[in-house]
Design an enzyme around this catalytic site. Structure first.
Site, PDB file in Angstrom:
ATOM      1  N   ALA A  66     -14.524  78.735  78.164  1.00 35.09           N
ATOM      2  CA  ALA A  66     -14.011  79.653  79.314  1.00 35.09           C
ATOM      3  C   ALA A  66     -13.346  80.770  79.103  1.00 35.09           C
ATOM      4  O   ALA A  66     -12.736  80.790  77.932  1.00 35.09           O
ATOM      5  CB  ALA A  66     -13.451  78.761  80.220  1.00 35.09           C
ATOM      6  N   GLY A 109     -15.618  75.204  77.010  1.00 27.98           N
ATOM      7  CA  GLY A 109     -16.450  75.077  78.150  1.00 27.98           C
ATOM      8  C   GLY A 109     -17.762  75.465  77.383  1.00 27.98           C
ATOM      9  O   GLY A 109     -18.909  75.100  78.284  1.00 27.98           O
ATOM     10  N   GLU A 112     -18.953  72.258  76.386  1.00 32.57           N
ATOM     11  CA  GLU A 112     -19.164  71.236  77.644  1.00 32.57           C
ATOM     12  C   GLU A 112     -20.518  71.841  78.255  1.00 32.57           C
ATOM     13  O   GLU A 112     -21.190  70.978  78.952  1.00 32.57           O
ATOM     14  CB  GLU A 112     -18.232  71.379  78.458  1.00 32.57           C
ATOM     15  CG  GLU A 112     -16.865  70.863  78.138  1.00 32.57           C
ATOM     16  CD  GLU A 112     -15.229  71.217  78.575  1.00 32.57           C
ATOM     17  OE1 GLU A 112     -15.211  72.324  78.693  1.00 32.57           O
ATOM     18  OE2 GLU A 112     -14.596  70.232  79.198  1.00 32.57           O
ATOM     19  N   GLU A 132      -9.183  72.968  73.675  1.00 33.32           N
ATOM     20  CA  GLU A 132      -8.339  73.413  74.780  1.00 33.32           C
ATOM     21  C   GLU A 132      -6.828  72.754  74.421  1.00 33.32           C
ATOM     22  O   GLU A 132      -5.859  73.489  74.989  1.00 33.32           O
ATOM     23  CB  GLU A 132      -8.771  72.692  76.184  1.00 33.32           C
ATOM     24  CG  GLU A 132      -9.899  73.052  76.667  1.00 33.32           C
ATOM     25  CD  GLU A 132     -11.247  72.600  76.302  1.00 33.32           C
ATOM     26  OE1 GLU A 132     -11.363  71.818  75.075  1.00 33.32           O
ATOM     27  OE2 GLU A 132     -12.321  72.786  76.624  1.00 33.32           O
TER      28      GLU A 132
END
Ligand code: CO8
Length: 258
Positions: A66, A109, A112, A132
């Site tokens: 992200a 992300g 993911e 993260e």
């Protein structure tokens, strides 16, 4: 489709390809990219002329996570309301099989997102990770749940708690990716896999995807009951008749997706 600014969406026959395209940020997932991605995926998913979707990035990055700069100053309520990514759950409701073709970084992300796909193909340059923890947060797009299911608790904890990356070979050994190919063959290999899926009966493919999904979510007895129903239901389709007759007549089936 041509109005997208952060992705490229194309079709060839029954296969759609979506290329993440924010090279300046290693395809970091910002609000615009996620909105465009969901829009493109849902558009293809609604089109019965599309039988498989390939999702890819660049040679350097599938997606480096992200967008950290976009998230940095947001608060609890922002993120609980899905922050810059309203509606991202729409991605995982896709019924058309998704094939992630991962070259370079698939982090946070990005990893993911790959795990939300049905099949992950990796270039030998791919690197997967959930970094993260190094940012003072934890995975938020499903990584803490899908990674242990994909590769087991021991290795998932190793990745999620240290933030280290694993290379393509380790990812294949762990069961995260289905195969590793030389980087310059990644897209051709993904297209082959997508074409193989797209040539099958769409109702059978949807049902098989649902059953595989059930295996991730249901206890065994419930999953087996689900499969028994879905299997019997396949015999209500014209494609089942065509598929079995074609076998007996030693010819290629002509599926009508009915
Ligand atoms: N966000 C924003 N920008 C990024 C990101 C990112 N995730 N990753 C890279 N970039 C940018 C860099 O800032 C840099 O921009 P600039 O040139 O303007 O400085 C450019 O991309 C190139 O990156 P680098 O210079 O860092 O390239 P390197 O080859 O040196 O390093 C790495 C590559 C190792 C991939 C490095 O860029 C990196 O560590 N990136 C961050 C990886 C990361 O921590 N990802 C996790 C993000 S958090 C997350 O994904 C949470 C998802 C859950 C959301 C749930 C919402 C509900």
């Amino acid at each position: 489709m041509s109005d997208y600014t952060t992705i490229i969406a194309e079709t060839q026959g029954r296969v759609a390809t979506i290329t993440l395209n924010r090279p300046e940020a290693l395809n970091a997932l910002n609000g615009t990219l996620v909105r465009e991605l969901i829009d493109a995926v849902q558009g293809f998913d609604d089109d019965p002329g599309i039988g498989a979707i390939v999702l890819t990035g660049s040679a350097k990055a599938f997606a480096a996570g992200a967008d950290i700069k976009e998230m940095a100053e947001l608060g609890y309520a922002d993120m609980y309301l899905d922050g810059p990514f309203p509606g991202w759950g729409g991605f995982e409701r896709t019924r058309t099989p998704l094939i992630a073709a991962v070259g370079g970084f698939a982090l946070g992300g990005g990893c993911e997102l790959a795990m939300m796909c049905d099949i992950i193909l990796a270039a030998d340059t791919a690197k997967f990770g959930q970094p993260e923890i190094t940012l003072g947060i934890l995975p938020g797009f499903g990584g803490s749940q899908r990674l242990p299911r994909a590769i087991g608790k021991a290795k998932a904890a190793d990745l999620v708690l240290t933030g280290r990356m694993m290379d393509a070979e380790e990812a294949e050994r762990s069961g995260l990716v289905s195969r590793v190919v030389p980087a310059d063959e990644l897209l051709a290999e993904a297209a082959k896999v997508a074409e193989a899926i797209a040539s099958k009966s769409l109702p059978a493919v949807y049902a098989a995807k649902d059953a595989l999904q059930a295996a991730q979510e249901m206890p065994l007895a419930e999953g087996l009951r689900f499969e028994r129903q879905a299997f019997a239901a396949a015999f209500a389709t014209a494609d089942q008749k065509e598929g079995m007759r074609a076998f007996a007549e030693k010819r290629t089936p002509d599926f009508r997706h009915r």
